[in-house]
Write a protein that holds these residues in place. Structure first.
Motif, PDB file in Angstrom:
ATOM      1  N   GLY A 123      -8.921 -28.728   8.670  1.00 12.23           N
ATOM      2  CA  GLY A 123      -9.233 -29.852   7.475  1.00 12.23           C
ATOM      3  C   GLY A 123     -10.339 -29.331   6.679  1.00 12.23           C
ATOM      4  N   THR A 124     -11.504 -28.743   7.484  1.00 12.57           N
ATOM      5  CA  THR A 124     -12.828 -28.648   6.469  1.00 12.57           C
ATOM      6  C   THR A 124     -12.502 -27.184   5.775  1.00 12.57           C
ATOM      7  OG1 THR A 124     -14.182 -29.612   7.827  1.00 12.57           O
ATOM      8  CG2 THR A 124     -15.137 -28.040   6.701  1.00 12.57           C
ATOM      9  N   SER A 125     -11.714 -26.335   6.533  1.00  9.38           N
ATOM     10  CA  SER A 125     -11.529 -24.921   5.818  1.00  9.38           C
ATOM     11  C   SER A 125     -10.685 -25.140   4.718  1.00  9.38           C
ATOM     12  CB  SER A 125     -10.602 -24.135   6.571  1.00  9.38           C
ATOM     13  OG  SER A 125      -9.650 -24.337   6.965  1.00  9.38           O
ATOM     14  N   ALA A 126      -9.941 -26.053   4.583  1.00  6.12           N
ATOM     15  CA  ALA A 126      -8.827 -26.280   3.310  1.00  6.12           C
ATOM     16  C   ALA A 126      -9.581 -26.206   1.962  1.00  6.12           C
ATOM     17  CB  ALA A 126      -8.068 -27.268   3.553  1.00  6.12           C
ATOM     18  N   TYR A 127     -10.913 -27.042   1.851  1.00  8.39           N
ATOM     19  CA  TYR A 127     -11.526 -27.069   0.687  1.00  8.39           C
ATOM     20  C   TYR A 127     -11.853 -25.806   0.035  1.00  8.39           C
ATOM     21  CZ  TYR A 127     -12.003 -31.934   2.097  1.00  8.39           C
ATOM     22  OH  TYR A 127     -11.552 -33.257   2.679  1.00  8.39           O
ATOM     23  N   PRO A 128     -12.536 -24.934   0.772  1.00  8.99           N
ATOM     24  CA  PRO A 128     -12.899 -23.749   0.120  1.00  8.99           C
ATOM     25  C   PRO A 128     -11.650 -22.793  -0.048  1.00  8.99           C
ATOM     26  CG  PRO A 128     -13.469 -23.577   2.336  1.00  8.99           C
ATOM     27  CD  PRO A 128     -13.467 -25.044   2.089  1.00  8.99           C
ATOM     28  N   PHE A 129     -10.481 -22.899   0.704  1.00  5.46           N
ATOM     29  CA  PHE A 129      -9.596 -21.850   0.533  1.00  5.46           C
ATOM     30  C   PHE A 129      -8.622 -22.261  -0.516  1.00  5.46           C
ATOM     31  CE2 PHE A 129      -9.735 -21.002   5.419  1.00  5.46           C
ATOM     32  CZ  PHE A 129     -11.030 -20.414   5.437  1.00  5.46           C
ATOM     33  N   LEU A 130      -8.462 -23.522  -0.774  1.00  3.85           N
ATOM     34  CA  LEU A 130      -7.733 -23.960  -2.287  1.00  3.85           C
ATOM     35  C   LEU A 130      -8.569 -23.417  -3.278  1.00  3.85           C
ATOM     36  CD1 LEU A 130      -6.830 -27.435  -0.973  1.00  3.85           C
ATOM     37  CD2 LEU A 130      -5.129 -25.764  -1.893  1.00  3.85           C
ATOM     38  N   THR A 131      -9.904 -23.765  -3.093  1.00  3.17           N
ATOM     39  CA  THR A 131     -10.794 -23.139  -4.140  1.00  3.17           C
ATOM     40  C   THR A 131     -10.589 -21.625  -4.299  1.00  3.17           C
ATOM     41  OG1 THR A 131     -12.318 -24.819  -3.638  1.00  3.17           O
ATOM     42  CG2 THR A 131     -13.300 -23.106  -4.920  1.00  3.17           C
ATOM     43  N   MET A 132     -10.719 -20.918  -3.617  1.00  7.47           N
ATOM     44  CA  MET A 132     -10.598 -19.535  -3.678  1.00  7.47           C
ATOM     45  C   MET A 132      -9.159 -19.003  -4.442  1.00  7.47           C
ATOM     46  SD  MET A 132     -13.139 -17.706  -3.567  1.00  7.47           S
ATOM     47  CE  MET A 132     -13.692 -19.293  -4.128  1.00  7.47           C
ATOM     48  N   ALA A 133      -8.048 -19.758  -3.807  1.00  6.63           N
ATOM     49  CA  ALA A 133      -6.595 -19.562  -4.605  1.00  6.63           C
ATOM     50  C   ALA A 133      -6.713 -19.962  -5.913  1.00  6.63           C
ATOM     51  CB  ALA A 133      -5.554 -20.409  -3.787  1.00  6.63           C
ATOM     52  N   ASN A 134      -7.337 -20.881  -6.299  1.00  5.93           N
ATOM     53  CA  ASN A 134      -7.602 -21.342  -7.691  1.00  5.93           C
ATOM     54  C   ASN A 134      -8.404 -20.283  -8.544  1.00  5.93           C
ATOM     55  OD1 ASN A 134      -9.172 -22.803  -9.821  1.00  5.93           O
ATOM     56  ND2 ASN A 134      -8.279 -24.670  -9.148  1.00  5.93           N
ATOM     57  N   ALA A 135      -9.556 -19.946  -7.655  1.00  7.62           N
ATOM     58  CA  ALA A 135     -10.187 -18.827  -8.493  1.00  7.62           C
ATOM     59  C   ALA A 135      -9.466 -17.543  -8.797  1.00  7.62           C
ATOM     60  CB  ALA A 135     -11.604 -18.691  -7.836  1.00  7.62           C
ATOM     61  N   ASN A 136      -8.850 -16.958  -7.646  1.00  7.83           N
ATOM     62  CA  ASN A 136      -7.894 -15.757  -7.573  1.00  7.83           C
ATOM     63  C   ASN A 136      -6.937 -16.057  -8.867  1.00  7.83           C
ATOM     64  OD1 ASN A 136      -9.374 -14.564  -5.731  1.00  7.83           O
ATOM     65  ND2 ASN A 136      -8.037 -15.196  -4.188  1.00  7.83           N
TER      66      ASN A 136
END
Lengths: 602, 602
Positions: A123-136
């Protein structure tokens, strides 16, 4: 090696170094600054942060899901604290290039790093991982100004990102989205519409949220060909990077899920007039790339997200399996069957650890074959990302790209099915205790149940594989997969694994025949009617191949760890691959039972 | 016929009347007072009460699980209100003989009545169902005084009952229970010990709770041969039936489960000195039947409970499937594949109900084959209870008993696996909505996950089937099952179902061969190592046979309902039975992969 109930450092070492030889990547210019030491150091750091800052609040976040207070989304404070440690360690930017403040890690190492956080606290990991996909995505398709504006704050963890595709009436059918983007004189757009299922869509974790939004510009082509992509920040950004006016992106509601509860999932309203940035109606958005090419760009992000979903499913299965192994070795109950059945003296020997019962070992061995198979699949795909990006020749890069495209629906769906099954078995190993909330496995099972749904359901992945990936370019993707598997089976010819290799060769050949048979009539509805069976069969063949790969990588190595790898490969050969036979037979028969079923008959 | 999202009245009519011909039971003296009209009336009443009083608080009970306030278990008030309506309708005593105030319903009708409540609200239904299993045991094995003291108040719903077997250290290994029962001069016993996983173990729903407790009398034989059964009321009962002193049965804690939350599940302490009835230490208990025969009596109740668990699993799968069918017919999204793939004009046809998508129909047809197959299995077993009890000759009664014994582990485990799968598919049909708590299917899935665990796990059922049921009396149980299936396949010989019949004949023959091969060496550990695969294979064969039975029962009948039955039978034949082949092949190979796996390899 240090034990962990989150992931297995020993297995990661095996997969990354003994099998995938990731150190060889450091010969490529992009990764030349790296070494095995830097790879291992970041993995150890990930393990430490995941263990100390992510795992401890996994249950707390489940029990205290995001909720609204005065219109704001309230999360437990442990989430922000963990993400701050994560950001300070540079994890947000692990894969970004150095010039954007990143570590420039290979994708395969980055994927393993991610897995620690996914397994510790999905649950917590999803925030930065979505963010990184967005940045990529922005790095790949945004303007230099867009990259400069949005990527560094996301890399630093000061802003988070989302992907906003679905709408309440449209679901997976993106052709039907109705969010509109109207061009303005200054080159920006104004968006109006409603988006559904937006993970991380609103929260107070960061000072800004960068939404990547699919919308249609009036006058464009109908259906998916008229979809464009926009970046829509929660707060508008001034040229100096400071935050300006509140944009008209407003939280319309929170979804309350079975699991995965730590990740806020939202309905968002765009341009409903709650805010009027610049005194005008509509949410301010900026076109990313070219008009009407939004879906293509979004698929760049989606493919990455699909592999990420598969890895999340694997991570949840893996930690569940580790907990089950640990429980089975420590919980005592009952006696070996042989002793119990032959003795009639009535004398009671002491109870044994339940791992001594064959049926418990069956469940643990099955689980091992699923979670280690899933991890191999996810890391193999990430390794292909590195090949696609850094291989020496254009041909090698194109081949890696094609193979990755072909494997993506499997990398998403296979772990979502089988690593969920591993969590199911982990509960079963725990017995009644596994069904209580005093043990973590019940949460892993609930969390993992999302994975066959989001980022394209199982059925959608099946249509992608059979309707698109294996038929594009005259079947080049399936041919390449076949060649790749053949290269492995050829290496196995004179080993103890020759029988597994022969089985795989036969299955690959039958898969090709079946593919041709399904499409022979050129009728998509008939060809695709049983696509899910095709997806499942292909998935088992691929993971069977990766088990052969792993078995071959143990050659010449002794000890329990490698013996376990070999036993899991044997298990997959003897217990799992035989399931594929009836699936291929069903497909080959062009069975129309489902197609002929009428709604009124249900 | 009236539609329902709880169960299908039309399917119950088909199974009970068109297939099982339950009206013929009214020719037996025990059921002579009944008629089709009385059967249908009680079923309609069950549907009405389930719909109006059980279903409405199913989610509320899940969201507000039992909790402690001042040492008392607090439930939402809807539970007591529903159970009062239930009791007033005479449902507690539906199966009891008339002389005990019961309706004296046939077991098969009673099972169908139960299913309405299980499907509407499994958590609330558990209280009376445990109570009735308790009462049935006392009727079978208690003294006349015990029956007179405890059964009428349970029949009236004024008292509830439990079964208290497990202990924290023992789990499924009843040989290791340590609860002690010390005989007293007045013929009673004093019990001390701790019991775990006791459903309905404490609450304020009724003025008394009747515990049936397994314990060991000091000096008795070790292991399971020294287990006796005691009735231990929460409040002692005076000769006139009024309540006396508080007995020393004390709630030690509540378990917090993934689902099935409406049913209080408890740890109970017996004789820890919180209360001292009669001024003496120990919980007062009364021996049921003979000393040291407790496990035999408890298995009477357990077998009934196991079929009940299977029916609960079916009921939860059935209601989930009905919700999915309903959703699929009303939710619109996307377009037929053929239209989408061939049209390049870009013109948007309107979205269609998702049942039009073949993959959705696949999930619904699979679900249909599971839940209707499970219901057929449960009702068939209940019909055997009636045969066992009322068939004309001792030989017929003995055959029914033997067949029921053989089928019981399958009746428990098969629906626990496949009707849980139906709930999984029901979520998948709903997509993201199915994963939210706004739709009921996620709760059905969580609730149903208990069923492969309680009343003996899947693995325990497998040992029961392969280690006991199919080998007892020289394999008489398996032989009888084979004969029974052969009688069906013989009827199918000249019908359109001849191919399904031939498949079943082949599978039954192979099952017999495999059974012999597994036991040929006389080594229980080897024979039973893969028992779970055996259980699954046998289960699919049995349900395949029951689909043939249903298909044959549709002969000469037209219309959508019967067409649907035939299509589900075809689905089971073409999609499900082929899964059995590799399972039997694995068993026939005497595969020792699991047995050879060492704990250190995991």
């Amino acid at each position: 090696m240090r034990p962990s109930l989150i992931l297995s450092p020993r297995d990661l070492e095996f997969l990354l170094h003994e099998w995938l030889q990731v150190e060889t990547l450091t010969k490529r210019p992009r990764y030349a600054e790296h070494s095995r030491e830097t790879f291992d150091a970041v993995l150890e750091l990930a393990e430490q942060i995941a263990t100390e800052h992510f795992a401890p609040h996994n249950r707390t976040a489940d029990e205290n899901e995001p909720h609204l207070v005065d219109g704001k989304v309230v999360l437990i404070p442990e989430v922000a604290a963990a993400l701050q440690v994560f950001a300070e360690a540079g994890m947000n930017a692990a894969m970004l290039p150095e010039e954007l403040g990143g570590m420039q890690l290979p994708a395969v190492v980055n994927q393993a790093v991610h897995a620690w956080f996914q397994a510790a606290n999905i649950g917590t990991s999803a925030y930065p991982f979505l963010t990184m996909a967005n940045a990529n995505l922005l790095v790949a398709h945004g303007t230099p100004e867009q990259v400069q504006t949005y990527v560094p704050p996301m890399a630093e963890g000061r802003w988070f990102g989302t992907m906003a595709l679905s709408e309440p009436q449209a679901g997976s059918s993106l052709a039907d989205i109705t969010t509109r983007a109207v061009p303005q004189d200054d080159g920006s757009y104004r968006l109006t519409g409603n988006k559904m299922w937006i993970s991380g869509g609103d929260h107070e974790l960061t000072e800004n949220i960068v939404h990547l939004v699919l919308a249609k510009v009036p006058g464009g082509p109908p259906g998916v060909k008229g979809i464009s992509l926009f970046v829509v920040p929660k707060f508008l950004v001034a040229p100096d990077g400071s935050l300006g006016e509140r944009n008209d992106v407003v939280l319309a509601g929170l979804n309350h899920k079975m699991g995965y509860r730590g990740t806020t999932n939202t309905l968002l309203n765009f341009g409903e007039g709650v805010h009027t940035p610049g005194g005008q109606p509509g949410a301010v958005g900026f076109l990313v790339g070219e008009l009407h090419r939004g879906l293509t760009y979004m698929f760049h992000m989606m493919n990455e997200a699909r592999i990420g979903v598969g890895m999340g499913a694997t991570a949840l299965g893996y930690t569940g399996w580790l907990h089950a192994v640990d429980y089975a070795r420590t919980r005592t109950q009952g006696r070996p069957l042989a002793g119990k059945a032959v003795s009639s003296t009535g004398v009671q020997s002491p109870p044994v650890p339940i791992v001594e019962h064959p049926d418990v070992r069956r469940m643990l061995l099955a689980g091992k074959s699923y979670v280690e198979g899933g991890l191999a699949l996810g890391l193999y795909c990430a390794r292909l990302v590195d090949e696609e990006r850094t291989a020496d020749t254009a041909e090698e890069r194109a081949r890696a790209h094609l193979l990755l495209e072909t494997l993506t629906p499997i990398a998403k769906s296979w772990p979502s099915q089988w690593c969920l099954a591993a969590d199911d078995l982990a509960i079963q190993v725990h017995g009644g205790y596994g069904y209580t909330r005093d043990y973590p496995v019940e949460q892993f099972y609930r969390d993992n149940r999302l994975n066959p749904i989001h980022e394209g359901t199982h059925g959608i992945q099946a249509l992608d594989l059979l309707g698109r990936k294996v038929v594009a370019d005259g079947g080049a993707g399936l041919a390449l997969l076949g060649e790749t598997i053949a290269a492995t089976t050829a290496r196995a010819a004179d080993t103890e694994w020759a029988d597994l290799a022969a089985t795989l060769e036969d299955l690959v050949q039958r898969l090709g025949t079946v593919t041709a048979a399904l499409w022979a009539a050129g009728d998509p509805e008939s060809a695709l009617a049983n696509a899910t069976v095709y997806l499942e069969a292909a998935g088992h063949v691929v993971v069977g191949w990766l088990w052969l790969e792993q078995a071959l990588a143990t050659e010449g190595r002794d000890g329990d760890f490698h013996a376990g790898k070999r036993q899991a490969a044997r298990y997959f050969q003897r217990w799992e691959l035989p399931k594929v036979g009836p699936q291929l037979a069903l497909l080959a028969s062009l069975d129309d039972t489902v197609l002929q079923t009428r709604s009124d008959w249900l």
